[in-house]
Design an enzyme around this catalytic site. Structure first.
Site: not given
Length: 778
Positions: A363, A365-370, A686, A729
């Site tokens: 995803g 950056p900054g969506v909370g993966k780590t 696209s 999108k």
């Protein structure tokens, strides 16, 4: 390099081309190769070869001329007239020139500097007379030089035999000077000494100095040899001391250490095969001298075998409700990820022995993966390990080094599990898409064994050199995009996509997590401030433009810092932050609603794009001008996007009647298609229908609706094919103020990931072909 006997007398002309040389003195009668690469040097050499093969070699005073060709002031005034014997062009560039020194020359003046140095010279002719003093000095120098050779100076055999035959003091001084360890400055002084007797006297002094240096060196080597003998003697004494201590009943530190290691090996609960290897290594260690380097290597290896957790592990928390509460406490949303973790715990409840899953969170950056990895470890009550793979290029970082190397260590996998002290931690491998590869190895390939449940039960680290079971480890990898990850590695992982957050989700996360954390971190616990909902929405819409939350948290932190500054300056404490205070603290707005502030224009259509950091809105512009059927594409477009533009134009040209445009519109015009933000690379199929609508709008002279965004791949037959990144999108379109979205029919299923409130406030038009797009776009 060698010295020769000149057979004929060479007449040195009064003017010679001068060739500067670095770090090499060419003496008369000396034959040596010299290498050149400078164009100016090649010019003077070629001109000399074309005339008389004669050239003047003069040494530079300072070799560091910062890339400039040396001038007369950079050269010594005495050099050597030389004859070019051979010239060889090298494959790698430059030339190798073999020269023979003829005689000393003194430079009177330089007559020109371009295209190369040319100087008026004086040929120095040397004369010597035979007398008893000179003969005695020649014999003394020869004897001293032989002493230098006998003490330790290594020289070719023909040099020694040549010394015995030379009775000319001038030649003897030159020859010996070359084979002594003299600096360029000292050799130049010898070259500048024209009197043979004085020159030989200088060489005699240098020889004495060389003898003294060699004698001191020999003494040092002798001392080293004695020290080695001393070490052997100490070993014998230690063995005797052991026997004495044994008789007296005293403990030997070495034996105590061996006994301690033996006890630890028994308590380590190793597999039988590993324990056998550890005991074998311990028996080797017992026979070694503790002061030897090999002892330390073997001791460290046994330490690793003992301290790696072979069977010790934590008990999983199998209370699914408790785990769900922990996950919800730490993160808002992320429904799919939480479901997958709870499924794993449910299966663990029913089946105790199961392999750990290999998850990959992908995803922006900054969506909370780590941070999600930490929450999973907390929910399962496991220990958490995290290493970053970003920029890793060395395969040994994963598999470790073999013990034959100095300073060898296990790989990061074994090291981190050893620190965790359990064999079933949650192990996060961050930034798996940013690994590199070079001559040191390919870490992505080394991970194939680690991240394969069918292989990692017997993972082999090069340092441990015994199989280690990783099947109980729960591996989680993170990536921003999947493309750079090699397919075999991607195939071993279960991919879970984390898309960006909606504005409503960001607002809830801000109030539940971000604001309390920033109040704590900025020292406002005693002066808690609160934010109005409008203030947070203002920050989200006007000061950030991202899929994740990092910039949102930075802007909230900035507001908190400014409040803290006001408190320290004894100003009135603000309790509520409204949207007015936000603008006061953060300055003018940084981002605008692109579509909401646009208006319908001819030749412009609104498209949607997917990026690594989420989604974005793009405007595709088309114009025409007098020309000769040329299609111009600008805006840093990739190959696939350029092909989409060609496909769109081909469709329009083949359907002019249906679209109601002139049949010969392309005969007299050039078409120019541009995508703004030209510095940002763009690619992908696209934008096919968006390009087509921009061109049709231009040619029919009808403006396309600016509040309708579209995405889809266009074929030559007019079909609209599905594309990816739908959620990102749609979120980008919503942020930009778009009300209607045209998208392929086959992407209808992707709306399941879109929250109901977004689906209700936006209209979605699903199309199968370009005719349906045209009906809804104008």
């Amino acid at each position: 390099m060698k010295f020769v006997q000149r057979l004929e007398s060479v007449v040195i002309p009064p003017q010679l081309p001068i060739l500067p040389v670095k770090d090499l003195i060419v003496f008369p009668l000396m034959v040596t190769p010299i290498f050149f690469t400078n164009e100016k040097d090649l010019k003077v050499i070629n001109d000399s070869m074309a005339s008389n093969n004669l050239i003047g070699l003069v040494v530079q005073k300072n070799t560091e001329t910062e890339g400039k060709y040396p001038s007369p002031k950079d050269l010594y005034s005495v050099g050597t007239a030389s004859r070019i014997l051979q010239l060889v062009k090298l494959e790698e560039g430059g030339i190798k020139m073999l020269v023979e020194g003829l005689s000393r020359i003194k430079i009177i003046s330089y007559t020109r500097e371009e295209p190369y140095l040319l100087a008026e010279i004086e040929d120095v002719r040397e004369f010597h007379e035979k007398n008893t003093f000179i003969e005695a000095l020649v014999q003394s120098v020869s004897a001293l030089f032989k002493m230098v050779i006998s003490i330790g100076k290594s020289l070719p055999d023909d040099v020694v035999s040549m010394i015995d035959k030379i009775d000319n003091p001038a030649r003897l001084a030159d020859l010996i000077c070359v084979y002594l360890s003299l600096t360029i400055e000292e050799q130049q002084k010898v070259l500048e000494t024209f009197d043979p007797l004085e020159r030989l006297s200088k060489v005699f002094i240098y020889l004495n100095k060389e003898v003294q240096i060699l004698q001191v060196r020999g003494k040092i080597q002798s001392e080293v040899a004695k020290e080695l003998t001393k070490t052997q003697r100490e070993y014998l004494l230690r063995q005797q001391l052991k026997a004495i201590q044994k008789e007296l009943g005293e403990d030997d530190p070495h034996i105590s250490e061996i006994n301690e290691l033996k006890k630890k090996i028994e308590e380590a609960d190793m597999p039988e095969k590993v324990q056998g290897i550890a005991e074998k290594e311990l028996s080797r260690l017992e026979k070694m001298n503790p002061v030897s380097a090999e002892y330390t290597v073997s001791r460290t290896y046994i330490d690793y075998l003992i301290t790696v957790p072979w069977r010790k592990q934590t008990e999983d928390n199998l209370d699914i409700e408790k785990a769900e509460n922990v996950l919800n406490e730490d993160h808002y949303g992320l429904k799919k990820v939480k479901e997958r973790i709870l499924e794993y715990l449910a299966v663990r409840t029913l089946k105790k022995s199961m392999k750990g899953p290999i998850l990959c969170f992908v995803g922006p950056p900054g969506v909370g993966k780590t941070s999600l990895g930490r929450s999973i470890a907390r929910a399962m009550e496991r220990k958490f390990i995290r290493i970053s793979l970003g920029g890793m290029r060395d395969e040994a970082e994963i598999r470790g080094h073999r013990r034959t190397y100095v300073g060898a260590l296990p790989g990061r996998i074994i090291q981190e599990i050893r620190r965790a002290e359990v064999r079933n931690p949650v192990f996060m491998l961050d930034e798996v898409d940013k690994m590199g590869q070079d001559f040191r190895g390919d870490p992505a390939s080394a991970l194939l064994e680690v991240l394969d449940p069918e292989q990692n039960f017997s993972f082999s680290d090069h340092y441990l050199d015994v199989p280690y079971d990783l099947s109980n480890v729960m591996f989680i990898t993170t990536a921003n995009i999947l493309d750079p990850i090699p397919f075999p590695l991607k195939d071993r992982m279960e991919i879970i996509f984390l898309s960006g957050y909606t504005e409503e989700e960001k607002e809830k996360i801000a109030f539940q997590y971000l604001i309390p954390r920033q109040i704590e971190e900025n020292g406002l616990k005693e002066y808690p401030i609160s934010f109005e909902v409008e203030a947070i929405y203002k920050i989200i819409r006007e000061y950030t433009k991202e899929a994740g939350l990092r910039n949102l948290e930075r802007e909230i932190a900035s507001v908190c810092r400014k409040v803290a500054k006001e408190i320290t300056q004894k100003r009135k404490v603000r309790e509520i932050i409204t949207h007015r205070e936000v603008e006061e603290f953060l300055g003018p707005r940084k981002f605008f609603f692109e579509v909401a502030e646009e208006h319908d224009r001819i030749g412009v259509s609104t498209g949607m794009a997917w990026t690594e950091t989420g989604g974005d809105i793009i405007f595709i512009e088309a114009t025409k001008m007098k020309g000769k059927k040329e299609l111009i594409l600008t805006g840093s477009l990739g190959e696939v996007m350029k092909e989409s533009a060609h496909a769109a134009l081909s469709y329009i040209r083949s359907h002019v009647k249906e679209i109601d445009i002139p049949n010969n519109f392309y005969e007299q015009y050039d078409l120019h298609i541009h995508v703004p933000s030209g510095a940002i690379p763009k690619d992908g199929p696209s934008a096919g229908i968006t390009i087509a609508i921009a061109v049709i709008s231009l040619l029919t002279d009808k403006p396309a609706r600016h509040d309708v965004a579209m995405t889809g791949e266009l074929t030559l037959t007019g079909r609209v094919l599905p594309i990816g990144g739908i959620k990102e999108k749609i979120l980008a379109a919503r942020r930009a103020g778009v009300k209607s979205i045209i998208m392929p029919e086959k992407n209808k299923k992707d709306l399941e990931d879109i929250p109901d409130y977004i689906r209700n406030e936006m209209s979605f038009i699903f199309v199968k072909n370009i005719e349906e797009v045209i009906k809804n776009a104008f």
